[in-house]
Design an enzyme around this catalytic site. Structure first.
Site, mmCIF file in Angstrom:
data_model
loop_
_atom_site.group_PDB
_atom_site.id
_atom_site.type_symbol
_atom_site.label_atom_id
_atom_site.label_comp_id
_atom_site.label_asym_id
_atom_site.label_seq_id
_atom_site.Cartn_x
_atom_site.Cartn_y
_atom_site.Cartn_z
ATOM 1 N N GLU A 117 149.881 113.857 76.309
ATOM 2 C CA GLU A 117 149.939 114.284 74.921
ATOM 3 C C GLU A 117 150.634 113.182 74.134
ATOM 4 O O GLU A 117 151.589 112.589 74.618
ATOM 5 C CB GLU A 117 150.739 115.583 74.742
ATOM 6 C CG GLU A 117 150.087 116.821 75.320
ATOM 7 C CD GLU A 117 150.437 117.046 76.779
ATOM 8 O OE1 GLU A 117 149.719 117.806 77.439
ATOM 9 O OE2 GLU A 117 151.414 116.449 77.269
ATOM 10 N N TYR A 164 146.732 103.816 74.566
ATOM 11 C CA TYR A 164 146.112 104.687 75.562
ATOM 12 C C TYR A 164 144.591 104.523 75.567
ATOM 13 O O TYR A 164 143.974 104.500 76.638
ATOM 14 C CB TYR A 164 146.503 106.146 75.327
ATOM 15 C CG TYR A 164 147.997 106.382 75.410
ATOM 16 C CD1 TYR A 164 148.780 105.768 76.384
ATOM 17 C CD2 TYR A 164 148.635 107.203 74.493
ATOM 18 C CE1 TYR A 164 150.146 105.970 76.449
ATOM 19 C CE2 TYR A 164 150.003 107.424 74.562
ATOM 20 C CZ TYR A 164 150.754 106.797 75.538
ATOM 21 O OH TYR A 164 152.107 107.005 75.598
#
Length: 170
Positions: free
Chosen positions: A116, A128
């Site tokens: 998250e 990411y």
């Protein structure tokens, strides 16, 4: 192995205090408790690393940390946290930590890794994404007390390779 002027090593319970110093400075309103972090460091399903500044003749200070929850043999893993002290950002430390988290997850048998990230942190999202993570859901008001949404991201992992470093190498 080094990333500039830092060395990455496996975290130990003795690293709790410097990890918490970075944690509470970085996440003023939603830092993990020392008890939660201590539990993570001691849990065999978790793999935590620290980046330690290398200074001649000195023990070195923890300047970043990361954590992975990846029970051995589970098809899923979760990057719990990656935090770099502000003065050490933009040096490739977070990238090195993500790579090592993904390598460890694959070595433990995971086929996917989740995380998250705050929706208001596009820099982390871009990092990411560069590792193949894709947004799959939004958790409304996940980060409290600020009420900031979390973007849930997932990356598929390659099959483990005998050439991968594992936790025993760190």
């Amino acid at each position: 192995m080094t990333a500039g002027a830092v060395e990455i090593r496996r975290a130990t319970p003795a690293d709790l205090e410097p990890i918490m110093a970075i944690e509470t400075a970085a996440f003023v309103n939603d830092a993990w408790s020392p008890e939660s972090m201590a539990h993570e460091l001691a849990d065999s399903s978790c793999f935590y690393l620290v980046a330690v500044e290398q200074a001649a003749g000195e023990a070195g200070a923890v300047v970043a940390y990361s954590g992975l929850r990846a029970p051995i043999g589970s098809p899923d893993s979760d990057i719990q946290t990656i935090t770099v002290a502000p003065e050490y950002r933009r040096r490739g430390i977070a990238r090195d930590l993500v790579r090592r988290m993904l390598d460890e997850a694959a070595a433990r048998g995971a086929r996917e890794t989740f995380l998250e990230v705050r929706v208001d942190n596009p820099g982390a999202q871009t990092l990411y994404e560069s590792f193949g993570f894709e947004g799959i859901a939004v958790r409304p008001r996940y980060y409290m007390p600020d009420g900031v949404d979390a973007l849930v991201m997932r990356a598929s992992l390659p099959a483990p390779s005998a050439a991968l470093s594992t936790s025993e190498d760190l």
